[in-house]
Design an enzyme around this catalytic site. Structure first.
Site, PDB file in Angstrom:
ATOM      1  N   GLY A  46       1.016  -7.522  -7.279  1.00 52.52           N
ATOM      2  CA  GLY A  46       1.233  -7.841  -8.683  1.00 52.52           C
ATOM      3  C   GLY A  46       1.441  -6.539  -9.442  1.00 52.52           C
ATOM      4  NE  ARG A  79       5.441  -3.695  -2.396  1.00 52.19           N
ATOM      5  CZ  ARG A  79       4.908  -4.833  -2.813  1.00 52.19           C
ATOM      6  NH1 ARG A  79       3.599  -4.963  -2.922  1.00 52.19           N
ATOM      7  NH2 ARG A  79       5.668  -5.878  -3.097  1.00 52.19           N
ATOM      8  CG  ASP A 218       7.054  -7.528  -9.571  1.00 55.98           C
ATOM      9  OD1 ASP A 218       6.076  -6.942  -9.090  1.00 55.98           O
ATOM     10  OD2 ASP A 218       7.212  -8.759  -9.501  1.00 55.98           O
ATOM     11  CE  LYS A 229       6.634 -11.577  -4.506  1.00 60.26           C
ATOM     12  NZ  LYS A 229       6.647 -10.462  -3.530  1.00 60.26           N
TER      13      LYS A 229
END
Length: 331
Positions: A46, A79, A218, A229
């Site tokens: 998240g 990430r 995001d 997502k």
């Protein structure tokens, strides 16, 4: 309420989201490498939660007298898509270069994010009508942020204010964050929720069983293009076709005013996440899989973006107004 991120002075305690919903266990981080592993392997996930965890990773490097620049680089490379990661790391690095405590900066980031999520819920619940059925995707709750959530904060505050709502949670393949995490959170708080397979969302819309769609994000570009997502784009198209309002809930820290679409790297994860469910292979041996973690939703498919400063149309001029008077550096 769940506490997914807890700082304990010399270590970081994270709910291990890989174990939910069957086990509520904590993953202990004693140095920044542990935090990097936790982010990369999705112990914590998240966008806001990744940013908070990364900040505490920098704090652990400070406490352990490790190389701060090396910790920054390691954490930054965990990430590629969620912008909050870079935002939080840059704040911590700036504090370090100014001779300030990274630990205190990380704590400040967590406090701010929790208050922001509360405001998103307070503002966003006004778009929810009594009796609504809300569809959400992945997990944009406390587990994804530290407290309240973004999309789930809107749902939470509608519930807290006595609105009779129910939630439909997409299972969210391949990691099943909707089935495992969103359903766990909402059930934990007594908010009515049902889980569906991702591919049945359109059918429920066709039957008139969905009133609104609310998702997290995001990364949001200055023109309103939203990265979330994988599967979000499909929902947005379906909602547009069926004239269902489609909202994105996100803090200002998720906005990236500097990058273009060409700059954004969509994370492609290990194909084994698709090929296996709970260590059981469901795809024939010798067949490969495609596993993009995020997709891109154009602004014209979004009804509104719910932020801590209000609900805006996903247009560049509206987004720029949000940041009036704010010094902005996303990366």
């Amino acid at each position: 309420m769940l506490e997914p991120i807890v700082w304990e002075e010399d270590r970081l305690r994270l709910i291990d989201q890989r174990k939910l919903p069957n086990k509520l266990e904590y993953f202990i981080c004693k140095d920044y490498r542990d935090v990097a592993y936790a982010i990369k392997e999705m112990v914590v996930r998240g966008a806001p939660a990744i940013g908070i965890a990364a900040a505490y990773g920098m704090a652990l490097a400070e406490i352990n007298n490790e190389n701060i620049e090396e910790a920054y680089k390691t954490l930054k490379n965990t990430r590629p898509t969620a912008v909050n990661l870079f935002w939080a790391l840059n704040r911590c690095l700036k504090a370090y270069k100014e001779g300030k405590s990274i630990v205190e900066e990380a704590k400040r980031i967590q406090r701010e994010e929790e208050e922001v999520c509360k405001r998103i819920g307070e503002i966003g619940e006004k778009i929810v009508d009594d009796g609504d059925t809300i569809l959400t995707h992945c997990n944009a709750g406390a587990l994804a942020t530290s407290k309240y959530g973004t999309a789930l904060s809107v749902i939470r505050f509608a519930h807290y204010n006595g609105k009779r709502i129910r939630v439909i949670a997409d299972e969210t393949r391949p990691r099943l964050q909707g089935a495992k995490l969103t359903a766990f959170e909402l059930n934990y708080e007594g908010i009515p929720v049902k889980v569906i397979v991702d591919s049945s969302a359109g059918f429920l819309m066709q039957r008139g069983e969905i009133d609104k769609v609310i998702v997290g994000a995001d990364r949001i570009l200055r023109d309103g293009t939203t990265y979330n997502k994988i599967g979000t784009y499909s929902l947005a198209i379906l909602a547009k076709y069926h004239n269902i309002p489609f909202y994105v809930a996100a803090p200002l820290s998720t906005f990236d005013l500097e990058s273009s679409e060409e700059d954004v790297k969509i994370e492609e994860r290990d194909e084994r996440e698709v090929a296996y469910i709970e260590n059981i292979r469901i795809v024939p041996e010798g067949v490969s899989c495609i596993n993009y973690a995020f997709d891109k939703t154009p602004a014209e498919l979004i009804t509104g973006i719910i932020t801590e400063k209000g609900i805006i149309k996903p247009k560049e001029e509206e987004i720029i107004k949000l940041f009036k008077g704010i010094k902005w550096k996303s990366q």
